[in-house]
Scaffold this motif. Structure first.
Motif, short mmCIF file in Angstrom:
data_model
loop_
_atom_site.label_atom_id
_atom_site.label_comp_id
_atom_site.label_asym_id
_atom_site.label_seq_id
_atom_site.Cartn_x
_atom_site.Cartn_y
_atom_site.Cartn_z
N THR A 96 0.84 -1.20 0.00
CA THR A 96 0.00 0.00 0.00
C THR A 96 0.87 1.25 0.00
N LEU A 97 1.93 1.24 0.78
CA LEU A 97 2.82 2.39 0.84
C LEU A 97 3.50 2.66 -0.50
N THR A 98 3.91 1.60 -1.18
CA THR A 98 4.58 1.76 -2.48
C THR A 98 3.59 1.84 -3.64
N GLY A 99 2.32 1.54 -3.36
CA GLY A 99 1.31 1.57 -4.42
C GLY A 99 1.48 0.44 -5.41
N THR A 100 1.80 -0.74 -4.91
CA THR A 100 2.02 -1.91 -5.74
C THR A 100 0.82 -2.85 -5.64
N MET A 101 0.21 -3.16 -6.77
CA MET A 101 -0.97 -4.06 -6.82
C MET A 101 -2.00 -3.63 -5.78
N SER A 102 -2.22 -2.34 -5.69
CA SER A 102 -3.00 -1.78 -4.59
C SER A 102 -4.44 -2.26 -4.53
N ARG A 103 -5.09 -2.42 -5.65
CA ARG A 103 -6.49 -2.87 -5.64
C ARG A 103 -6.59 -4.32 -5.18
N PHE A 104 -5.72 -5.17 -5.67
CA PHE A 104 -5.68 -6.57 -5.25
C PHE A 104 -5.34 -6.69 -3.77
N VAL A 105 -4.27 -6.02 -3.36
CA VAL A 105 -3.80 -6.09 -1.97
C VAL A 105 -4.86 -5.60 -1.00
N ILE A 146 -4.62 4.15 -5.91
CA ILE A 146 -3.62 4.83 -5.10
C ILE A 146 -3.32 6.18 -5.72
N ALA A 147 -3.31 7.22 -4.90
CA ALA A 147 -2.97 8.56 -5.38
C ALA A 147 -1.48 8.80 -5.18
N GLY A 148 -0.95 9.66 -6.00
CA GLY A 148 0.46 10.02 -5.87
C GLY A 148 1.35 9.03 -6.60
N PRO A 149 2.65 9.22 -6.45
CA PRO A 149 3.59 8.32 -7.13
C PRO A 149 3.43 6.89 -6.61
N SER A 150 3.43 5.95 -7.54
CA SER A 150 3.26 4.55 -7.14
C SER A 150 3.73 3.63 -8.25
N VAL A 151 3.96 2.39 -7.90
CA VAL A 151 4.30 1.38 -8.90
C VAL A 151 3.11 1.19 -9.84
N ASP A 152 1.89 1.19 -9.28
CA ASP A 152 0.70 1.05 -10.11
C ASP A 152 0.61 2.13 -11.19
N SER A 153 0.94 3.37 -10.84
CA SER A 153 0.85 4.44 -11.83
C SER A 153 1.88 4.25 -12.95
N ILE A 155 2.93 1.26 -13.99
CA ILE A 155 2.45 0.12 -14.78
C ILE A 155 1.23 0.52 -15.61
N SER A 156 0.39 1.39 -15.07
CA SER A 156 -0.86 1.73 -15.77
C SER A 156 -0.61 2.45 -17.09
N LYS A 157 0.57 3.00 -17.26
CA LYS A 157 0.89 3.63 -18.54
C LYS A 157 1.00 2.58 -19.65
N LYS A 158 1.38 1.36 -19.28
CA LYS A 158 1.52 0.27 -20.25
C LYS A 158 0.34 -0.71 -20.20
N LEU A 159 -0.24 -0.87 -19.01
CA LEU A 159 -1.30 -1.86 -18.82
C LEU A 159 -2.50 -1.20 -18.16
N ARG A 160 -3.52 -0.93 -18.93
CA ARG A 160 -4.71 -0.22 -18.42
C ARG A 160 -5.52 -1.05 -17.43
N LYS A 161 -5.43 -2.37 -17.51
CA LYS A 161 -6.21 -3.25 -16.62
C LYS A 161 -5.84 -3.06 -15.15
N ILE A 162 -4.71 -2.46 -14.89
CA ILE A 162 -4.30 -2.24 -13.49
C ILE A 162 -5.30 -1.32 -12.79
N ASN A 163 -6.04 -0.51 -13.55
CA ASN A 163 -7.02 0.42 -12.97
C ASN A 163 -8.43 -0.15 -12.90
N ASP A 164 -8.63 -1.39 -13.31
CA ASP A 164 -9.96 -2.00 -13.31
C ASP A 164 -10.26 -2.58 -11.93
#
Length: 186
Positions: A96-105, A146-153, A155-164
């Motif tokens: 959660t702190l790093t914003g990695t796989m935040s929706r799943f986690v 996750i708001a702000g800088p994150s691993v998810d953000s 990845i989302s530039k390449k993989l839109r499904k990360i935001n689903d």
């Protein structure tokens, strides 16, 4: 032709800061619980200790709502469940702190909080309030990301499904149910 109205949201300092505060508050709560209340407590996984996870399970089994679940799924695997809870709490915090796989986690974290919430609701109002608040914040992150800088953000530039959020809520639910079913049938 009808015009589709686009709703403009007013960006305020609160709108920018609040999601980051939620993220930090939730992550530090998880890290504190996993590291300081479990990993660094020598008695947490020691059956001879009064702070053993099994003692907590015995207390929680006094409540009527989750007794059957705790007896069937948790009690036969107290040490393993204690270890999984400790590892999960640390992972929830770090991810959660790093914003990695935040929706799943945070979906999986929601279910962990829900089980504890339903198990401890009758015993301690402090635990009741904390777990209720954490479930709400978990769902906030699942739905909003996750708001702000994150691993998810990144990845989302390449993989839109990360935001689903629906996809990750389903995947997190299946993952959590798989762990519960594994414990139940072993």
């Amino acid at each position: 032709m009808s015009r589709r109205r686009v709703r403009e949201e007013k960006v305020t300092p609160f709108n920018k800061v609040f999601p980051i505060m939620v993220r930090i508050a939730l992550a530090t709560t998880w890290i504190y619980a996993g590291v300081f209340e479990k990993l660094l407590k020598p008695g947490y996984l020691n059956p001879a200790s009064t702070s053993y996870v099994g003692v907590t399970i015995q207390v929680l089994m006094q409540g009527p709502l989750m007794r059957g679940f705790l007896e069937a799924v948790v009690l036969p695997h107290v040490y393993l469940v204690g270890l999984l809870v400790m590892i999960a709490e640390i992972c929830f915090g770090v991810f959660t702190l790093t914003g990695t796989m935040s929706r799943f986690v945070n979906t999986v974290a929601f279910y962990q909080n829900l089980i504890y919430f339903l198990s401890a609701y009758w015993a301690d109002t402090e635990e009741y309030g904390i777990n209720l608040m954490m479930m709400i914040l978990d769902l906030y992150i699942v739905f909003n990301g996750i708001a702000g800088p994150s691993v998810d953000s990144l990845i989302s530039k390449k993989l839109r499904k990360i935001n689903d959020w629906k996809l990750w809520f389903i995947v997190g639910t299946i993952f959590y149910l798989s762990v519960v079913l594994y414990l139940y049938f072993t």
